[in-house]
Design a protein around this motif. Structure first.
Motif, short mmCIF file in Angstrom:
data_model
loop_
_atom_site.label_atom_id
_atom_site.label_comp_id
_atom_site.label_asym_id
_atom_site.label_seq_id
_atom_site.Cartn_x
_atom_site.Cartn_y
_atom_site.Cartn_z
N LYS A 103 0.84 -1.22 0.00
CA LYS A 103 0.00 0.00 0.00
C LYS A 103 0.86 1.25 0.00
O LYS A 103 0.59 2.20 -0.76
N SER A 104 1.87 1.29 0.82
CA SER A 104 2.76 2.45 0.89
C SER A 104 3.39 2.74 -0.47
O SER A 104 3.44 3.90 -0.91
N ASP B 298 0.58 3.92 -2.99
CA ASP B 298 0.16 5.29 -2.69
C ASP B 298 1.23 6.31 -3.12
O ASP B 298 0.90 7.43 -3.50
N ALA B 299 2.50 5.92 -3.06
CA ALA B 299 3.60 6.82 -3.43
C ALA B 299 3.91 6.76 -4.93
O ALA B 299 4.79 7.48 -5.39
N HIS B 300 3.20 5.92 -5.67
CA HIS B 300 3.43 5.69 -7.10
C HIS B 300 4.91 5.35 -7.35
O HIS B 300 5.61 6.00 -8.12
N GLU B 301 5.35 4.30 -6.66
CA GLU B 301 6.71 3.80 -6.80
C GLU B 301 6.65 2.35 -7.28
O GLU B 301 6.73 1.41 -6.47
N SER C 214 1.79 1.93 -15.09
CA SER C 214 0.70 2.39 -15.97
C SER C 214 -0.46 3.02 -15.19
O SER C 214 -1.36 3.60 -15.80
N GLN C 215 -0.43 2.92 -13.86
CA GLN C 215 -1.51 3.49 -13.06
C GLN C 215 -1.30 4.99 -12.88
O GLN C 215 -0.17 5.47 -12.85
N PRO C 216 -2.38 5.75 -12.77
CA PRO C 216 -2.24 7.21 -12.66
C PRO C 216 -1.63 7.65 -11.33
O PRO C 216 -1.87 7.05 -10.29
N ILE C 217 -0.85 8.71 -11.42
CA ILE C 217 -0.30 9.33 -10.21
C ILE C 217 -1.48 9.84 -9.38
O ILE C 217 -2.44 10.38 -9.91
N GLY C 218 -1.40 9.61 -8.09
CA GLY C 218 -2.48 10.02 -7.19
C GLY C 218 -3.40 8.88 -6.81
O GLY C 218 -4.24 9.04 -5.93
N MET C 219 -3.26 7.72 -7.47
CA MET C 219 -4.06 6.56 -7.09
C MET C 219 -3.59 6.07 -5.72
O MET C 219 -2.40 5.98 -5.46
N THR C 220 -4.55 5.76 -4.85
CA THR C 220 -4.23 5.21 -3.54
C THR C 220 -5.09 3.97 -3.29
O THR C 220 -6.13 3.79 -3.92
N ALA C 221 -4.64 3.16 -2.37
CA ALA C 221 -5.34 1.93 -2.03
C ALA C 221 -5.69 1.90 -0.55
O ALA C 221 -4.87 2.29 0.28
N ALA C 222 -6.89 1.46 -0.25
CA ALA C 222 -7.32 1.23 1.13
C ALA C 222 -7.86 -0.19 1.19
O ALA C 222 -8.72 -0.55 0.38
N VAL D 74 -10.68 -4.02 -1.42
CA VAL D 74 -9.75 -2.92 -1.65
C VAL D 74 -10.47 -1.83 -2.43
O VAL D 74 -11.17 -2.12 -3.41
N ASP D 75 -10.31 -0.60 -1.97
CA ASP D 75 -10.82 0.57 -2.68
C ASP D 75 -9.63 1.32 -3.26
O ASP D 75 -8.76 1.77 -2.50
N PHE D 76 -9.60 1.44 -4.59
CA PHE D 76 -8.58 2.25 -5.26
C PHE D 76 -9.21 3.60 -5.56
O PHE D 76 -10.22 3.67 -6.26
N THR D 77 -8.62 4.65 -5.02
CA THR D 77 -9.13 6.01 -5.17
C THR D 77 -8.23 6.78 -6.13
O THR D 77 -7.01 6.64 -6.09
#
Length: 121
Positions: free
Chosen positions: A17-18, A21-24, A57-65, A85-88
């Motif tokens: 998740k970390s 969320d950091a798009h790494e 390929s996922q957009p910057i700003g996508m986060t997972a809960a 899992v909720d991807f925001t």
């Protein structure tokens, strides 16, 4: 669910998740075993490079809960987790999925060995 199984899953999934969320993408990939089967919402891949490519390929700003729903101990070095899992995203609606993972102990660390996503109805 036992607290030990939940703790094992959280240790692996909090790292995932970390990094998500950091798009790494490379750090996300480091959460997986060398022979991991990875099935996101695109065609599956084997191993960390496919995971890195997927998350690149996922957009910057996508986060997972995530929320762990069920666990099963499959062996001394294997734990299965079933999660919601909720991807925001910053510019589109949230994506809700079911996630089934198997984490495997490699030395002293638990890594994701299997990752299978299904979209919620």
């Amino acid at each position: 669910m036992t607290s030990t199984e939940v703790e094992i899953l959280r240790a692996a999934l909090d790292q995932w998740k970390s990094a998500v969320d950091a798009h790494e993408p490379k750090r996300v990939a480091s959460c997986f075993t060398d022979d991991a089967i990875f099935q996101g919402l695109h065609p599956y891949s084997i191993g960390p490079q496919g995971v890195a490519d997927y998350y690149e390929s996922q957009p910057i700003g996508m986060t997972a809960a995530y929320d762990i729903r069920e666990t099963r101990r499959l062996g001394d070095d294997l734990v299965l987790g079933y999660l919601n899992v909720d991807f925001t995203f910053v510019d589109r609606p949230m994506v809700k999925v079911y996630l089934c993972v198997i984490v495997r102990r490699i030395g002293d660390v638990w890594l994701i060995n299997h990752y299978q996503v299904s979209r919620l109805g």
